[in-house]
Scaffold this motif. Structure first.
Motif, short mmCIF file in Angstrom:
data_model
loop_
_atom_site.label_atom_id
_atom_site.label_comp_id
_atom_site.label_asym_id
_atom_site.label_seq_id
_atom_site.Cartn_x
_atom_site.Cartn_y
_atom_site.Cartn_z
N ASP A 164 -0.25 -7.62 -3.79
CA ASP A 164 -1.22 -7.23 -2.77
C ASP A 164 -1.28 -8.30 -1.70
OD1 ASP A 164 -3.69 -6.47 -1.33
OD2 ASP A 164 -4.02 -5.15 -3.02
N ARG A 165 -1.47 -7.87 -0.46
CA ARG A 165 -1.59 -8.83 0.64
C ARG A 165 -2.95 -9.53 0.63
NH1 ARG A 165 -1.46 -4.91 5.84
NH2 ARG A 165 0.52 -4.42 4.82
N ASP A 167 -6.31 -11.63 -0.86
CA ASP A 167 -6.34 -12.92 -1.57
C ASP A 167 -7.11 -12.85 -2.89
OD1 ASP A 167 -8.90 -12.61 -0.62
OD2 ASP A 167 -8.97 -14.51 0.46
N GLY A 196 -1.76 -12.32 -1.72
CA GLY A 196 -1.34 -12.91 -0.45
C GLY A 196 0.12 -12.64 -0.14
N VAL A 197 0.67 -11.60 -0.76
CA VAL A 197 2.08 -11.26 -0.58
C VAL A 197 2.18 -9.99 0.26
CG1 VAL A 197 4.22 -10.54 -1.70
CG2 VAL A 197 2.79 -12.33 -2.74
N ASP A 198 2.90 -10.07 1.34
CA ASP A 198 3.09 -8.91 2.22
C ASP A 198 4.53 -8.43 2.10
OD1 ASP A 198 2.19 -7.03 3.93
OD2 ASP A 198 1.80 -8.38 5.62
N SER A 217 9.78 -9.25 0.30
CA SER A 217 8.50 -9.68 0.84
C SER A 217 8.74 -10.53 2.07
CB SER A 217 7.73 -10.49 -0.20
OG SER A 217 8.41 -11.70 -0.49
N THR A 218 7.71 -10.74 2.88
CA THR A 218 7.85 -11.53 4.10
C THR A 218 8.13 -13.00 3.78
OG1 THR A 218 5.43 -11.76 4.14
CG2 THR A 218 6.39 -10.02 5.49
#
Length: 368
Positions: A164-165, A167, A196-198, A217-218
């Motif tokens: 999940d993006r 936190d 915090g993963v996009d 992921s980015t």
């Protein structure tokens, strides 16, 4: 008006059925629902890992109302007066209650009108999930966390990752102790939680289908998986509202309602459940509170009185089971004990209570 008010309830989910049942005691009720069977959505994630459990999650509408009628059709349009159906009919009534709920990605909700076909799709996903070694869940809200709990309860040791993006897991007005409890239990089950993963983009393979692949992921880290599930992106179902009444729909897709649950600008149109702008968590447990207010106000208006009942949202409450033997909850500012979680939701996810409300019995075994 007639001796009894006529009421059309659009939508046969938790709030729609409960409201129709309250109204059925004194009104001429027509419940309009496209699906051919009621689905207890709360139990679908358990049904994904337990085919036997899935058998009891659907039930016919035939016993839902003692006096009223259930019409199975899709609502094409409602613009404040007639309810236009997919079969060409237009229904009129003294009052209309909008209870069309919200959509959510499979398997947290079934989408098609023919429920047995949807259950076959669920069974296919169960077989694919059973054979998968690596599971990817996109979304760390309550649905994603609960799904991880169901998977690791059914198949301990199955590699499961949540991305999940955000936190923190399960965002909302809940305590850190509640989240810490869930995080600790997920860790004990070896669930990897990546916050915090996009992602650069969602996986190209269909969700809920065994199709080994990976997603980038980015940050540059790839995530390999055999099957993935999308656990975010719910939206209110209000697409059928016409050009006039749609002005009461807010930017987030929810219908603006007064404390009386009347749609803003309308005396004889009400809305309940997920489609409303009421500032509360959208959960099945609010159904009776919404239904009571709407039924009281419709009775008052029909009797020539002022509708005085007001709906007051309760304190923040959430229960997130992690399979039949784990989970955490939060209510009225305090953490709910795990024992209370299991007693209130975790053991059978309220299947028996819902079946009793609709059918007067608790199991589908050997019955239609």
């Amino acid at each position: 008006m007639a001796a009894e008010p006529t009421v059309i309830v659009v939508g046969g989910g938790y709030c729609g059925v409960t409201t129709a049942q309250y109204l059925d005691t004194f009104a001429n009720v027509t419940l309009v629902e496209e699906r051919d069977r009621f689905v207890h959505n709360v139990g679908l994630l358990r049904g994904l890992v337990d085919a036997g459990f899935a058998d009891d999650l659907t039930m016919p509408y035939t016993s839902a109302l003692a006096r009223g009628e259930v019409v199975h059709a899709r609502v094409v349009q409602f613009d404040g007066e007639g309810v236009e159906l997919s079969d060409g009919r237009i229904l009129y009534a003294d009052f209309v209650v909008l209870a069309t709920g919200s959509g959510y990605p499979f398997p947290a909700k079934l989408t098609g009108p023919h429920i047995y076909s949807e259950l076959e799709r669920l069974a296919d996903a169960t077989r694919d999930l059973r054979s998968a070694k690596n599971v990817l869940i996109v979304g760390a809200g309550p649905v994603g966390v609960e799904l991880a709990g169901e998977i690791t309860s059914a198949w301990p040791g199955k590699s499961t990752t949540i991305i999940d993006r955000a936190d923190k897991i399960v965002p909302g007005p809940y305590s850190d102790a509640f989240r810490d409890s869930l995080a600790s239990q997920l860790s004990d089950r070896d669930v990897r939680v990546c916050l915090g993963v996009d992602l650069i983009g969602l996986p190209l393979t269909p969700a809920g289908v065994h199709a080994p692949s990976k997603v980038e992921s980015t940050s540059g880290e790839p995530f390999d998986f055999d099957i993935w599930f999308r656990c975010f992106g719910g939206r209110p179902d209000t697409d059928y509202l016409g050009s006039t009444i749609v002005q009461a729909v807010r930017d987030d897709g929810r219908i603006d309602v007064e404390p009386s649950l009347q749609v803003a600008g309308y005396c004889n149109v009400f809305a309940v459940g997920d489609v409303t702008s009421v500032p509360e968590a959208k959960r099945a447990g609010v159904a009776s509170g919404h239904a009571r207010v709407v039924a009281a106000n419709i009775r008052a208006i029909h009797d020539g009185a002022v509708p005085r009942e007001r709906y007051v949202p309760g304190a923040a409450r959430i229960v997130v089971p992690l399979g039949p033997d784990g989970g955490a909850g939060f209510a009225a500012g305090v953490e709910i004990t795990q024992r209370e979680v299991l007693e209130s939701k975790g053991k059978d996810l309220n299947v028996a209570r819902v079946r009793g409300q609709l059918l007067g019995r608790t199991s589908n075994r050997g019955r239609p």
